[in-house]
Write a protein that holds these residues in place. Structure first.
Motif, PDB file in Angstrom:
ATOM      1  N   LEU A 126      10.144   7.324  63.164  1.00 61.89           N
ATOM      2  CA  LEU A 126      10.714   5.987  63.643  1.00 61.89           C
ATOM      3  C   LEU A 126       9.736   4.812  63.386  1.00 61.89           C
ATOM      4  O   LEU A 126      10.021   3.879  62.615  1.00 61.89           O
ATOM      5  N   THR A 127       8.464   4.982  63.537  1.00 64.55           N
ATOM      6  CA  THR A 127       7.371   4.163  63.229  1.00 64.55           C
ATOM      7  C   THR A 127       7.421   3.747  61.699  1.00 64.55           C
ATOM      8  O   THR A 127       7.213   2.666  61.381  1.00 64.55           O
ATOM      9  N   LYS A 128       7.263   4.951  60.865  1.00 61.19           N
ATOM     10  CA  LYS A 128       7.281   4.577  59.385  1.00 61.19           C
ATOM     11  C   LYS A 128       8.570   3.861  58.913  1.00 61.19           C
ATOM     12  O   LYS A 128       8.382   3.079  58.162  1.00 61.19           O
ATOM     13  N   ALA A 129       9.791   4.308  59.650  1.00 58.29           N
ATOM     14  CA  ALA A 129      11.019   3.695  59.230  1.00 58.29           C
ATOM     15  C   ALA A 129      10.924   2.190  59.473  1.00 58.29           C
ATOM     16  O   ALA A 129      11.457   1.083  58.851  1.00 58.29           O
ATOM     17  N   ILE A 130      10.402   1.793  60.734  1.00 60.88           N
ATOM     18  CA  ILE A 130      10.074   0.264  61.438  1.00 60.88           C
ATOM     19  C   ILE A 130       9.284  -0.357  60.274  1.00 60.88           C
ATOM     20  O   ILE A 130       9.684  -1.442  59.915  1.00 60.88           O
TER      21      ILE A 130
ATOM     22  N   GLY B 114      11.029  -1.158  57.158  1.00 60.14           N
ATOM     23  CA  GLY B 114      12.055  -2.034  57.583  1.00 60.14           C
ATOM     24  C   GLY B 114      11.377  -3.535  57.399  1.00 60.14           C
ATOM     25  O   GLY B 114      11.900  -4.557  56.782  1.00 60.14           O
TER      26      GLY B 114
ATOM     27  N   PRO C 154      14.944   0.097  62.635  1.00 62.72           N
ATOM     28  CA  PRO C 154      14.456  -0.495  61.406  1.00 62.72           C
ATOM     29  C   PRO C 154      15.603  -1.329  60.872  1.00 62.72           C
ATOM     30  O   PRO C 154      15.002  -2.123  60.084  1.00 62.72           O
TER      31      PRO C 154
ATOM     32  N   VAL D 224      15.024  -4.588  62.352  1.00 59.80           N
ATOM     33  CA  VAL D 224      13.537  -5.291  62.010  1.00 59.80           C
ATOM     34  C   VAL D 224      13.776  -5.799  60.643  1.00 59.80           C
ATOM     35  O   VAL D 224      13.300  -6.968  60.169  1.00 59.80           O
ATOM     36  N   PHE D 225      14.235  -5.084  59.715  1.00 64.60           N
ATOM     37  CA  PHE D 225      14.707  -5.634  58.586  1.00 64.60           C
ATOM     38  C   PHE D 225      15.475  -6.810  58.556  1.00 64.60           C
ATOM     39  O   PHE D 225      15.200  -7.949  57.711  1.00 64.60           O
TER      40      PHE D 225
ATOM     41  N   GLU E 203       4.742   2.246  68.875  1.00 65.12           N
ATOM     42  CA  GLU E 203       5.716   1.902  68.758  1.00 65.12           C
ATOM     43  C   GLU E 203       6.694   0.858  69.638  1.00 65.12           C
ATOM     44  O   GLU E 203       7.366  -0.087  68.744  1.00 65.12           O
TER      45      GLU E 203
ATOM     46  N   SER F 192       8.009  -6.822  65.451  1.00 64.34           N
ATOM     47  CA  SER F 192       9.086  -6.896  64.389  1.00 64.34           C
ATOM     48  C   SER F 192      10.368  -7.752  64.908  1.00 64.34           C
ATOM     49  O   SER F 192      10.721  -8.483  64.153  1.00 64.34           O
TER      50      SER F 192
END
Length: 435
Positions: A5-9, A12, A197, A200-201, A258, A265
């Motif tokens: 999830l951290t990488k996905a955020i 994003g 994510p 955030v995007f 996280e 974000s």
């Protein structure tokens, strides 16, 4: 799950800036108009924030009631509350003072072009201490929950939790219901966080699509110097935490990265609250401590916002060529110390406090327009700092109380429901998980 999830955020964030830039440059104009793009981006972040806000009131209510009911010692509640308030006051003083020192050192307002367009921040509400104190006490808990008024929910939950302790076994079904509600909210949080994510995007794509990357260049000096000041504040907070927690102060950053990233974000502390509870549980903070500290901190321990308030106030004075002696700046510091405690649940609260302070000292309120254009980017940093400051404060108070437990692996899968012992005595509620 946490690591993914951290990488996905992070992905994003990067993708949001890239797509927002394409929309701003008209590259995607053939698909649909810019206004429709920005509305679409905003919809993503709005849906996520609405879902998070849906969780805040029941989570805070259930956490505090069940935690206090298991604490079994009302004196402990008063002791923890007193220590928390002392910490919050000292942290606010440090944050505001550091903001004054850094803005005088960097002097980012000197030589600023005062051609900023006039913009509105809405009605500048006068900060009335008496009105704030009256507002703390709810007249309708359903209305307070409907408005997500954390401070009023906290007051009701304090009465309810202590009352359940007093009536003993008669209140056991309500205590079990509060525990189940808290577990349910954490489970739902896990579902909602999967959408983070995309939110955030959307949040970053909207800002860049509307303003372009050029706005960052225009305000590069202010942004750089403010974030350097925030970095120094982070170092101070973690350094003070080290005095109490030892090396675990730096381990704490790994656990709360996280929720801090979510706060950064989305520029929303509420968005990070459920995940902050969860990760502090993993760090070893019992829910009966975090359930009291986090809601209190969200109202009284806004380290990043306090630094920003002093930084921005003096920045505006500098931009208008107004010299403020140190005596006046100290008065501004004391004013911000008091007025900032009445901004819980106020939208764009820092801007309201700054505007009120400017007016009080006969400084140009219209100077708010100088920072309003990049307030989203400034808000991201100060909100992340607020979350970190509350995580440090909660961990320190827990250590001070001798209740800090062995941490769980922050990167293991979805958290299990907190396990509770049947002992409802003074040993309290034992949780193998989130804060």
């Amino acid at each position: 799950m946490t690591e993914h999830l951290t990488k996905a955020i992070m992905a994003g964030m990067v993708l949001g800036i890239f797509v927002g830039y394409l929309v701003n440059q008209g590259v995607l104009a053939g698909v649909m108009e810019t206004e429709h793009w920005t509305r679409s981006f905003q919809m993503l972040s709005t849906i996520f924030l609405n879902l998070i806000k849906m969780l805040v009131a029941p989570l805070v209510l259930a956490t505090i009631i069940s935690g206090l009911a298991h604490m079994g010692d009302s004196a402990a509640v008063g002791r923890i509350g007193f220590r928390a308030i002392v910490w919050f006051i000292l942290a606010s003083f440090i944050s505001i003072s550091l903001g004054l020192v850094m803005v005088n050192f960097f002097q980012p307002g000197v030589g600023v072009d005062l051609t900023a367009k006039a913009q509105t921040i809405g009605e500048v509400k006068k900060l009335d201490l008496f009105e704030f104190i009256e507002h703390v006490f709810p007249k309708n808990i359903i209305a307070a929950m409907g408005e997500n008024n954390v401070l009023q929910i906290l007051v009701f939950a304090l009465f309810a939790g202590i009352g359940l302790t007093a009536i003993g076994e008669k209140g056991a079904p309500l205590v079990r219901g509060a525990e189940a509600l808290g577990d349910l909210m954490l489970q739902v949080t896990g579902y909602v966080m999967r959408f983070a994510p995309f939110a955030v995007f959307g949040a970053l794509a909207k800002v860049v699509a509307e303003n372009g990357l050029g706005i960052l260049g225009t305000y590069a000096q202010l942004l750089l110097e403010f974030y350097l000041s925030l970095g120094l504040l982070w170092s101070l907070l973690l350094g003070i935490g080290f005095l109490f927690l030892g090396a675990r102060a730096f381990t704490l950053v790994r656990y709360v990265r996280e929720p801090v990233m979510i706060a950064f974000s989305t520029a929303s502390s509420e968005a990070a609250m459920p995940k902050l509870f969860e990760q502090l549980d993993r760090f070893g903070v019992p829910r009966r401590i975090s359930g009291l500290m986090i809601p209190l901190g969200y109202s009284f321990n806004l380290d990043g916002s306090m630094m920003y308030a002093s930084f921005a106030t003096i920045f505006i004075a500098q931009a208008y060529g107004i010299h403020l002696d140190w005596g006046t700046q100290i008065l501004i510091l004391l004013t911000l110390m008091v007025s900032s405690k009445g901004i819980a649940a106020v939208p764009r609260a820092s801007l309201v406090v700054i505007a009120a302070t400017l007016a009080m000292f006969d400084l140009p309120v219209e100077g708010i327009a100088l920072v309003l254009a990049i307030d989203q980017f400034l808000d991201m940093g100060r909100t992340a700092t607020n979350v970190l400051g509350n995580a440090v404060a909660t961990s320190v108070i827990t250590k001070w109380e001798g209740m800090l437990q062995v941490p769980l692996d922050p990167d293991q899968g979805e958290p299990e429901a907190p396990t509770q012992t049947p002992d409802h005595g003074k040993k309290g509620l034992h949780l193998d998980g989130e804060q």
